[in-house]
Design an enzyme around this catalytic site. Structure first.
Site, PDB file in Angstrom:
ATOM      1  N   LYS A 114       0.941  -1.077  -0.094  1.00  0.00           N
ATOM      2  CA  LYS A 114       0.104  -0.090   0.082  1.00  0.00           C
ATOM      3  C   LYS A 114       0.892   1.324  -0.016  1.00  0.00           C
ATOM      4  O   LYS A 114       1.391   1.332   0.973  1.00  0.00           O
ATOM      5  CB  LYS A 114      -0.843   0.187   1.111  1.00  0.00           C
ATOM      6  CG  LYS A 114      -1.854   1.241   0.979  1.00  0.00           C
ATOM      7  CD  LYS A 114      -2.775   1.646   2.234  1.00  0.00           C
ATOM      8  CE  LYS A 114      -1.773   2.467   2.922  1.00  0.00           C
ATOM      9  NZ  LYS A 114      -1.811   3.924   2.439  1.00  0.00           N
TER      10      LYS A 114
ATOM     11  N   CYS B  16      13.754  10.549   6.803  1.00  0.00           N
ATOM     12  CA  CYS B  16      13.709  10.035   8.412  1.00  0.00           C
ATOM     13  C   CYS B  16      14.913  10.266   8.899  1.00  0.00           C
ATOM     14  O   CYS B  16      14.838  10.334   9.986  1.00  0.00           O
ATOM     15  CB  CYS B  16      13.154   8.459   8.318  1.00  0.00           C
ATOM     16  SG  CYS B  16      13.694   7.634   7.166  1.00  0.00           S
TER      17      CYS B  16
ATOM     18  N   GLU C 153      10.370  15.266  15.719  1.00  0.00           N
ATOM     19  CA  GLU C 153      10.664  15.322  14.357  1.00  0.00           C
ATOM     20  C   GLU C 153       9.857  16.145  13.337  1.00  0.00           C
ATOM     21  O   GLU C 153       8.628  16.043  13.615  1.00  0.00           O
ATOM     22  CB  GLU C 153      10.461  13.624  13.796  1.00  0.00           C
ATOM     23  CG  GLU C 153      10.571  13.445  12.457  1.00  0.00           C
ATOM     24  CD  GLU C 153      10.242  12.126  12.008  1.00  0.00           C
ATOM     25  OE1 GLU C 153       9.428  11.650  12.007  1.00  0.00           O
ATOM     26  OE2 GLU C 153      11.269  11.664  11.136  1.00  0.00           O
TER      27      GLU C 153
ATOM     28  N   GLU D 159      10.165   0.975  10.200  1.00  0.00           N
ATOM     29  CA  GLU D 159      11.296   1.974  10.087  1.00  0.00           C
ATOM     30  C   GLU D 159      10.381   3.159  10.234  1.00  0.00           C
ATOM     31  O   GLU D 159       9.862   3.425   9.517  1.00  0.00           O
ATOM     32  CB  GLU D 159      11.733   1.747   8.734  1.00  0.00           C
ATOM     33  CG  GLU D 159      13.260   2.354   8.514  1.00  0.00           C
ATOM     34  CD  GLU D 159      13.241   3.617   8.075  1.00  0.00           C
ATOM     35  OE1 GLU D 159      12.959   4.633   8.831  1.00  0.00           O
ATOM     36  OE2 GLU D 159      13.103   4.090   6.834  1.00  0.00           O
TER      37      GLU D 159
HETATM   38  P1  NAI Z   1       1.974   7.938   8.477  1.00  0.00           P
HETATM   39  O1  NAI Z   1       2.782   7.101   9.414  1.00  0.00           O
HETATM   40  O2  NAI Z   1       0.570   8.473   8.824  1.00  0.00           O
HETATM   41  O3  NAI Z   1       1.872   7.347   7.222  1.00  0.00           O
HETATM   42  C1  NAI Z   1       2.725   6.330   6.743  1.00  0.00           C
HETATM   43  C2  NAI Z   1       1.891   5.214   5.796  1.00  0.00           C
HETATM   44  O4  NAI Z   1       1.013   4.564   6.893  1.00  0.00           O
HETATM   45  C3  NAI Z   1       0.850   5.797   4.718  1.00  0.00           C
HETATM   46  O5  NAI Z   1       0.803   4.667   3.730  1.00  0.00           O
HETATM   47  C4  NAI Z   1      -0.489   5.703   5.573  1.00  0.00           C
HETATM   48  O6  NAI Z   1      -1.425   5.680   4.664  1.00  0.00           O
HETATM   49  C5  NAI Z   1      -0.384   4.562   6.386  1.00  0.00           C
HETATM   50  N1  NAI Z   1      -1.291   4.543   7.583  1.00  0.00           N
HETATM   51  C6  NAI Z   1      -1.568   5.492   8.543  1.00  0.00           C
HETATM   52  N2  NAI Z   1      -2.324   5.155   9.142  1.00  0.00           N
HETATM   53  C7  NAI Z   1      -2.382   3.718   9.074  1.00  0.00           C
HETATM   54  C8  NAI Z   1      -2.756   2.701  10.196  1.00  0.00           C
HETATM   55  N3  NAI Z   1      -3.481   2.853  11.217  1.00  0.00           N
HETATM   56  N4  NAI Z   1      -2.540   1.302  10.076  1.00  0.00           N
HETATM   57  C9  NAI Z   1      -1.880   1.059   8.767  1.00  0.00           C
HETATM   58  N5  NAI Z   1      -1.466   2.211   7.850  1.00  0.00           N
HETATM   59  C10 NAI Z   1      -1.722   3.173   8.221  1.00  0.00           C
HETATM   60  O7  NAI Z   1       2.658   9.356   8.250  1.00  0.00           O
HETATM   61  P2  NAI Z   1       2.092  10.707   7.831  1.00  0.00           P
HETATM   62  O8  NAI Z   1       0.894  10.901   8.284  1.00  0.00           O
HETATM   63  O9  NAI Z   1       2.003  10.581   6.288  1.00  0.00           O
HETATM   64  O10 NAI Z   1       3.321  11.924   8.343  1.00  0.00           O
HETATM   65  C11 NAI Z   1       3.131  12.210   9.665  1.00  0.00           C
HETATM   66  C12 NAI Z   1       4.725  12.319  10.146  1.00  0.00           C
HETATM   67  O11 NAI Z   1       5.211  11.000   9.980  1.00  0.00           O
HETATM   68  C13 NAI Z   1       5.462  13.347   9.457  1.00  0.00           C
HETATM   69  O12 NAI Z   1       5.351  14.596   9.682  1.00  0.00           O
HETATM   70  C14 NAI Z   1       6.954  12.593   9.675  1.00  0.00           C
HETATM   71  O13 NAI Z   1       7.441  13.155  11.015  1.00  0.00           O
HETATM   72  C15 NAI Z   1       6.535  11.074  10.069  1.00  0.00           C
HETATM   73  N6  NAI Z   1       6.942  10.210   8.549  1.00  0.00           N
HETATM   74  C16 NAI Z   1       8.154   9.631   8.931  1.00  0.00           C
HETATM   75  C17 NAI Z   1       8.494   8.862   7.714  1.00  0.00           C
HETATM   76  C18 NAI Z   1       9.703   7.832   7.511  1.00  0.00           C
HETATM   77  O14 NAI Z   1      10.212   7.719   6.754  1.00  0.00           O
HETATM   78  N7  NAI Z   1      10.127   7.448   8.979  1.00  0.00           N
HETATM   79  C19 NAI Z   1       7.648   9.093   6.599  1.00  0.00           C
HETATM   80  C20 NAI Z   1       6.572   9.760   6.514  1.00  0.00           C
HETATM   81  C21 NAI Z   1       6.267  10.508   7.576  1.00  0.00           C
END
Ligand code: NAI
Length: 794
Positions: A193, A301, A398, A267
């Site tokens: 996804k 990240c 972050e 991660e």
């Molecule tokens: P997120 O963690 O919500 O999204 C990442 C993925 O998880 C997306 O594909 C999303 O649809 C999915 N997702 C969201 N809720 C879920 C659930 N309950 N169960 C399964 N999958 C789920 O990240 P978001 O909202 O896009 O970004 C928010 C913050 O997260 C950013 O500001 C940043 O600080 C952090 N982030 C960190 C990343 C990394 O590479 N470590 C990448 C993206 C965001």
């Protein structure tokens, strides 16, 4: 249009836009409307719910994307399940050919993928073209090689089955490659996804899979938001979840999968230190900062978002940085001469603005270049924050944007303390012309990747992943591959009939009381009375009372964790040879008490012959880990830059061990010694059936030069001590060999500090079998790999 003479004067770049025609043609071919890629074909996009994906630089709608429902997820998992045996039976070479074909396809369509990625994410075309897409190809080539080698190099291993993969929006196709390629190489099939903000390149990837003739169902792509992701996580027929994203969602997923038996790799976020020592080459440092925090507008990240600089150098560095920030170019991401593009979406831009305002309110001085960022679209200028205290929001949270803080330190040890003052541990970067200093600091920093005099370098040969709340599991390299396999015997392992503590015989028939030792616990190298001053009786197989053990409680567990923390660093710092010597000495001293221990074992089991064989196997096992102690070595990776990448195996830290109920002596050493051999300190909850065997070991540990606090033993009722151990924030990992129900509680309790867990969900393990009861699987679970990148050459 400026005159040529003016251009010579200002040295301004003219616009150099990338051609978007091919990307738009591809979108038009699909009427800018996409379904899901399930079982090798796209679903009809005109049915079901959908949402828009937008270009963040222009706010234009690019396409309409299907919102994956529970039914879509179900169909995709069914397709993946059906395809999996066929894909695995294709064999090493067959899978290698497909992965190789995908890598070639990516190279052939590199520019289309890069343009599409930039349109969807807002990242500069320079980055998608020169970094993301070449790395995507590399991340298929490298695992293609592993697919070829798997049969020979990982014999007796099998794929996990169907893998659910959930990825973020910052490196959409690269994260897909990191996840899909190793899963396929090892014979798994996947349901992926992509993030709802950036689904396009994943959808194009599905088409490339069709073009290479990948068997239907091997790769499935479901688009949608967090609800779709949650449906995938919850699906009972998924064997593993691999997730990259925020720590908050990582926690939700840990909780949702607890006790399900699904393997999990996470991660998560980071707040990576960028450490500058006074002898560093400051001009290189400035370019390093550009790479560290302004790559992909800081939405990385492992972004180096905390500059820690030695006091005497701070002023000069700040001046040079400001000058460099004035020259950064921000604007249309499709312009080939732009350094910084757009933030991925308004919601992320608002988050950045809010955090910077909060930082300002807490006293930070916020500096931005004199030019202003474009007002249309999602842009945020490069930002330097000074006057920030280590506990302030900007130093701890972050931001995931182009915002860097700068703090000072005086001594190397202060630098390490500041660097580690974070709940995260993803990456770090160290700048010094003194390689001795850099290599002294690198092992002290809690981070999965350490870059020396460089930053944000990645390669498929090197594992990537975090310590602490940055998650667990590695992607890339051999470590990444091992996340997708398991020993073949595990599939057929029956559910264990756990023995329960023996019951007393009818009152009145007990033996005459003997003079017994007072039941105590073993904490910090001392026998200590249980905090609650309660004891538990222990009965033998014949129902007679064989003694008592201390009934540990939460306070005892906390004391044991504290003792372990104090001892761990010193133990890890001992040479591997000296740890091996301690383990041999332990075997020697235990062997001297053979009669006592075998009598004890026989009284518990009622079977003298099995007591003897358990004792023999125990001594053999101790020798195994004494042998491994100085052989569980790191590697040097062939990453394709002028550098060496040192993959160091480091202990996890403080680890809780809940021993199997059966075979109280063999089970104890089989779990404790691999951890101790590689430098961890442990808090052990021994078998409730034979806890006296563990208490018999106190004196053996004392006389074997095991430093106080390296092994701590808390006897008592599991239900009273394990929850405290599993939820303790200063425990870095926990091993649990017990029932599925208890495993669920342990996994669920581990979410607080995202400690690593290794649980057996009640599956039986034959502790006498060398393949099942010892070896590399244990050592891998006892260590985490840190990759240290060291460039060479002038
Ligand atoms: P997120 O963690 O919500 O999204 C990442 C993925 O998880 C997306 O594909 C999303 O649809 C999915 N997702 C969201 N809720 C879920 C659930 N309950 N169960 C399964 N999958 C789920 O990240 P978001 O909202 O896009 O970004 C928010 C913050 O997260 C950013 O500001 C940043 O600080 C952090 N982030 C960190 C990343 C990394 O590479 N470590 C990448 C993206 C965001």
């Amino acid at each position: 249009m400026s005159e040529i003479s003016e251009v010579f004067d200002t040295l301004e770049y003219g616009p150099a836009p990338e051609n978007t025609q091919f990307a738009n043609d591809w979108l038009e071919k699909h009427d800018r409307c996409f379904g899901h890629f399930i079982g090798g074909a796209y679903t009809d996009p005109s049915t079901g719910e959908s949402f828009e994906t937008k270009n963040p630089a222009t706010s234009e709608v690019i396409a309409q994307i299907g919102q994956g429902s529970v039914e879509h997820v179900r169909a995709a998992v069914t397709a993946a399940r059906a395809a999996q045996p066929v894909w695995w039976q294709l064999g090493s070479h067959g899978r290698a050919r497909y992965l190789y074909a995908i890598a070639r396809k990516i190279q052939k369509h590199a520019r289309l993928l890069a343009v599409l990625e930039t349109m969807d994410t807002g990242k500069p075309i320079r980055e998608s073209r020169d970094l993301d897409i070449p790395l995507v190809a590399r991340h298929f080539y490298h695992p293609a090689g592993w697919a070829q080698l798997m049969q020979d190099e990982l014999p007796d291993h099998e794929p996990l089955g169907v893998v659910g993969q959930i990825i973020p929006w910052n490196f959409p196709l690269l994260m897909l490659a990191w996840k899909v390629a190793p899963a396929l190489a090892t014979g798994n099939t996947v349901v992926l996804k992509p993030a709802e903000l950036t689904p396009l390149t994943a959808l194009l990837f599905g088409e490339l899979c069709q073009e290479v003739g990948l068997p239907a169902g091997v790769v499935n792509i479901i688009t949608g938001d967090g609800d779709t992701g949650a449906a995938l996580v919850d699906h009972p027929d998924v064997d593993k979840i691999a997730f990259t994203g925020s720590t908050d969602v990582g926690r939700v997923i840990r909780e949702a999968t607890a006790g399900s038996g699904k393997r999990l790799s996470l991660e998560l976020g980071g707040k990576s230190p960028f450490m500058v020592f006074e002898d560093a080459d400051l001009d290189s440092v400035v370019e390093g900062v550009v790479d560290a925090i302004w790559l992909n507008q800081g939405q990385v990240c492992c972004a180096g978002s905390r500059i820690l600089v030695q006091e005497g150098t701070a002023e000069t560095l700040e001046r040079k940085l400001r000058a460099r920030m004035e020259t950064l170019r921000i604007g249309d991401p499709l312009d080939k001469a732009v350094d910084m593009g757009a933030i991925v979406a308004p919601v992320q831009l608002e988050r950045i603005e809010r955090l910077v305002e909060q930082g300002r309110a807490e006293g930070a001085e916020v500096w931005q270049p004199s030019w202003s960022a474009p007002r249309d679209g999602c842009f945020y200028p490069p930002t330097l924050c000074t006057n920030v205290a280590p506990s302030d929001t900007l130093a701890q949270t972050e931001v995931f944007g182009p915002v860097v803080t700068m703090m000072t330190f005086r001594t190397p040890s202060e630098a390490v303390a500041l660097a580690n003052d974070s709940r995260y541990g993803l990456a770090a970067s160290i700048w010094s012309e003194n390689i001795n200093l850099a290599l002294d600091i690198a092992p002290q920093v809690k981070a999965g990747t350490v870059w020396v005099n460089c930053s944000n370098l990645f390669d498929a040969a090197s594992g990537f992943g975090g310590y602490r709340e940055s998650g667990y599991g590695r992607e890339g390299g051999e470590e990444g591959l091992l996340e997708y396999v398991r020993p073949a015997w595990e599939r057929a392992a029956p559910m264990e009939q756990e023995p329960t503590p023996h019951e007393p015989i009818v009152a009145g028939l007990e033996k005459t009381p003997t003079i017994d030792r007072t039941a105590k616990l073993y904490i910090g190298g001392k026998q200590t009375r249980p905090d609650g001053h309660y004891s538990l009786p222990v009965y033998g197989a014949d129902g007679s009372r064989v003694g008592e053990v201390g009934r540990g409680n939460s306070k005892d567990v906390r004391n044991a964790v504290e003792a372990a923390r104090q001892a761990q660093a010193g133990w890890a710092a001992q040479s591997a040879h000296s740890r091996a010597q301690v383990l041999y000495y332990f075997a020697e001293n235990l062997d001297a008490r053979r009669d006592e221990l075998t009598t004890r074992l026989a009284s518990l089991s009622g079977d003298a012959a099995s007591a003897h064989s358990e004792f023999e196997a125990t001594i053999d096992r101790i020798f195994t880990y004494a042998a491994w102690a100085d052989k569980w070595e790191g590697r040097v990776h062939h990453t394709p830059f002028r550098n060496v990448t040192l993959a160091m195996k480091e202990p996890i830290g403080v680890v809780g061990v809940v021993c199997p109920q059966a075979h109280p002596l063999l089970g104890f050493v089989s779990c404790v010694l691999p951890l101790v051999a590689v430098g961890n300190a442990v808090v052990v909850v021994p078998s409730e059936v034979g806890p006296l065997v563990a208490t018999d070991l106190y004196q053996v540990l004392d006389t074997s030069d095991v430093p106080g606090g390296v092994v701590n033993i808390v006897t008592g009722s599991r239900s009273e001590v394990v929850p405290t151990l599993a939820s303790h924030d200063d425990v870095d990992g926990i091993w649990h060999f017990g029932s599925a129900e208890d495993a669920r509680d342990v996994e669920s309790a581990s979410t607080g500090n995202m400690k690593r867990t290794w649980v057996t969900y009640g599956r039986a393990r034959n502790w006498f079998d060398r393949r099942q009861g010892q070896g590399q699987q244990f050592l891998r679970e006892a260590t985490q790999v840190k990759n240290i990148w060291v460039p060479y050459g002038e």
